[in-house]
Enzyme design. Sequence first.
Site, PDB file in Angstrom:
ATOM      1  N   MET A  44      43.026 -34.112  -8.811  1.00  0.00           N
ATOM      2  CA  MET A  44      44.057 -34.983  -9.372  1.00  0.00           C
ATOM      3  C   MET A  44      44.909 -35.550  -8.234  1.00  0.00           C
ATOM      4  O   MET A  44      46.070 -35.916  -8.441  1.00  0.00           O
ATOM      5  CB  MET A  44      44.913 -34.213 -10.375  1.00  0.00           C
ATOM      6  CG  MET A  44      44.086 -33.711 -11.563  1.00  0.00           C
ATOM      7  SD  MET A  44      45.040 -33.487 -13.069  1.00  0.00           S
ATOM      8  CE  MET A  44      46.192 -32.257 -12.558  1.00  0.00           C
ATOM      9  N   GLU A  87      45.170 -28.526   1.767  1.00  0.00           N
ATOM     10  CA  GLU A  87      44.062 -27.868   2.473  1.00  0.00           C
ATOM     11  C   GLU A  87      43.088 -27.194   1.494  1.00  0.00           C
ATOM     12  O   GLU A  87      41.907 -27.079   1.787  1.00  0.00           O
ATOM     13  CB  GLU A  87      44.662 -26.866   3.467  1.00  0.00           C
ATOM     14  CG  GLU A  87      43.728 -26.326   4.526  1.00  0.00           C
ATOM     15  CD  GLU A  87      42.863 -27.381   5.244  1.00  0.00           C
ATOM     16  OE1 GLU A  87      41.645 -27.132   5.382  1.00  0.00           O
ATOM     17  OE2 GLU A  87      43.373 -28.445   5.639  1.00  0.00           O
ATOM     18  N   HIS A 111      42.062 -28.415  -1.436  1.00  0.00           N
ATOM     19  CA  HIS A 111      41.091 -29.455  -1.812  1.00  0.00           C
ATOM     20  C   HIS A 111      40.170 -29.760  -0.632  1.00  0.00           C
ATOM     21  O   HIS A 111      38.967 -29.951  -0.802  1.00  0.00           O
ATOM     22  CB  HIS A 111      41.799 -30.760  -2.178  1.00  0.00           C
ATOM     23  CG  HIS A 111      42.730 -30.674  -3.348  1.00  0.00           C
ATOM     24  ND1 HIS A 111      44.098 -30.744  -3.209  1.00  0.00           N
ATOM     25  CD2 HIS A 111      42.485 -30.541  -4.671  1.00  0.00           C
ATOM     26  CE1 HIS A 111      44.666 -30.662  -4.400  1.00  0.00           C
ATOM     27  NE2 HIS A 111      43.716 -30.528  -5.308  1.00  0.00           N
ATOM     28  N   LYS A 134      41.367 -20.780  -7.274  1.00  0.00           N
ATOM     29  CA  LYS A 134      42.793 -20.755  -7.650  1.00  0.00           C
ATOM     30  C   LYS A 134      42.958 -20.980  -9.149  1.00  0.00           C
ATOM     31  O   LYS A 134      43.782 -20.353  -9.800  1.00  0.00           O
ATOM     32  CB  LYS A 134      43.504 -21.837  -6.842  1.00  0.00           C
ATOM     33  CG  LYS A 134      44.829 -22.252  -7.370  1.00  0.00           C
ATOM     34  CD  LYS A 134      45.928 -21.563  -6.648  1.00  0.00           C
ATOM     35  CE  LYS A 134      47.297 -21.883  -7.177  1.00  0.00           C
ATOM     36  NZ  LYS A 134      47.402 -23.061  -7.977  1.00  0.00           N
ATOM     37  N   GLN A 155      39.958 -22.046 -15.335  1.00  0.00           N
ATOM     38  CA  GLN A 155      39.326 -23.368 -15.389  1.00  0.00           C
ATOM     39  C   GLN A 155      37.860 -23.264 -14.959  1.00  0.00           C
ATOM     40  O   GLN A 155      36.968 -23.875 -15.563  1.00  0.00           O
ATOM     41  CB  GLN A 155      40.077 -24.346 -14.476  1.00  0.00           C
ATOM     42  CG  GLN A 155      39.354 -25.654 -14.205  1.00  0.00           C
ATOM     43  CD  GLN A 155      40.226 -26.660 -13.488  1.00  0.00           C
ATOM     44  OE1 GLN A 155      41.044 -27.313 -14.115  1.00  0.00           O
ATOM     45  NE2 GLN A 155      40.067 -26.812 -12.181  1.00  0.00           N
ATOM     46  N   VAL A 183      42.822 -21.052  -0.906  1.00  0.00           N
ATOM     47  CA  VAL A 183      43.380 -21.236   0.440  1.00  0.00           C
ATOM     48  C   VAL A 183      44.878 -20.925   0.357  1.00  0.00           C
ATOM     49  O   VAL A 183      45.565 -21.376  -0.565  1.00  0.00           O
ATOM     50  CB  VAL A 183      43.151 -22.672   0.945  1.00  0.00           C
ATOM     51  CG1 VAL A 183      43.754 -22.859   2.331  1.00  0.00           C
ATOM     52  CG2 VAL A 183      41.651 -22.985   0.974  1.00  0.00           C
ATOM     53  N   SER A 194      49.319 -28.317  -5.485  1.00  0.00           N
ATOM     54  CA  SER A 194      50.008 -29.618  -5.407  1.00  0.00           C
ATOM     55  C   SER A 194      51.438 -29.480  -5.908  1.00  0.00           C
ATOM     56  O   SER A 194      52.318 -30.255  -5.541  1.00  0.00           O
ATOM     57  CB  SER A 194      49.270 -30.652  -6.261  1.00  0.00           C
ATOM     58  OG  SER A 194      47.938 -30.760  -5.820  1.00  0.00           O
TER      59      SER A 194
HETATM   60  O1  PAF Z   1      41.815 -28.744 -11.031  1.00  0.00           O
HETATM   61  C1  PAF Z   1      42.162 -29.925 -11.196  1.00  0.00           C
HETATM   62  O2  PAF Z   1      42.739 -30.566 -10.294  1.00  0.00           O
HETATM   63  C2  PAF Z   1      41.878 -30.602 -12.515  1.00  0.00           C
HETATM   64  O3  PAF Z   1      42.026 -29.724 -13.585  1.00  0.00           O
HETATM   65  C3  PAF Z   1      40.491 -31.294 -12.557  1.00  0.00           C
HETATM   66  C4  PAF Z   1      39.371 -30.286 -12.435  1.00  0.00           C
HETATM   67  C5  PAF Z   1      40.401 -32.314 -11.439  1.00  0.00           C
HETATM   68  C6  PAF Z   1      40.332 -32.024 -13.902  1.00  0.00           C
HETATM   69  O4  PAF Z   1      41.309 -32.989 -14.074  1.00  0.00           O
END
Ligand code: PAF
Length: 283
Positions: A32, A37, A39, A151, A155, A178, A188
């Site tokens: 998103m 770091e 990502h 993290k 999900q 991380v 974020s």
């Molecule tokens: O983990 C995230 O940043 C969000 O949940 C994702 C997987 C990009 C879906 O919007």
Amino acid sequence: MPILPITTVTDLRRVTDGFKSKQQTIGVVPTMGALHEGHLSLVRESLKNCDQTIVTIFVNPTQFGPDEDLRKYPRPPGDDLTMLEALGVEHVFAPADNEVYPSGFSTMIDPPAVAGKLEGEFRPTHFSGVATVVLKLLNMTQADVAFFGQKDFQQVLVVQTMVADLNVNVEIRVCDIVRESDGLALSSRNVYLSDQEREIALTLSRTLSHVEEMIHEGQTDGFEIVTEMRQMLIDGGVTSVDYAVVADPKTLNTAETISLPVVALIAAHVGETRLIDNRIITL
Ligand code: PAF
């Protein structure tokens, strides 16, 4: 070379069809934006393991509840692209809301049972939004491999289960959390924290380390552990605890008696910021 983000599914399909015609593997890192770091570690894995890497940047409205931070969610696209360019990323898919959810869109995924626990109790529509957008992004990008961070532990379980249940032809790879050198898990949402709140936020990772120690020292009473987790979080100054549990890493079921492996998971508010963290504890 400056990255020119792809913004439409038609343009993206042209690019991915080209990759497929050359039998190149496509790695996708769904994000998103507001990259950090954590990502970038996923992006590096994709660059290392796949012929082509696509990073998606889309702040998905369907995964935010009505009282959540969709409008104030950090959106620094310039910084994101600069970071990705520095890693050598060539393909970024950054669609507008109406490209992902055009008028008339009405199909939402009913996520698997594991979505109903923990996060699902506090954010009842969250995983339906996540599962829907992830499935759409996997289809749009024709991903062979998709990279997610541990993290967001629950999900990952939701996405893995959905992909298996719906026979989606993609491999899900999970990469380690991380952390800053003092233990704070990168997120974020950390940009929302004041200096004082950042100190308090360290209580989450310290509590997870304490749980790990307790278990390794022989504590097997789930109730005792969870009571101590909550107390440590409150003593550390968190504003409120949504959950602090030790659970089975596959089902997220909690147990009265700990039997390894387990995952310790926390969601807590520090001021107005909701943070999550977790630790897998093995023998
Ligand atoms: O983990 C995230 O940043 C969000 O949940 C994702 C997987 C990009 C879906 O919007």
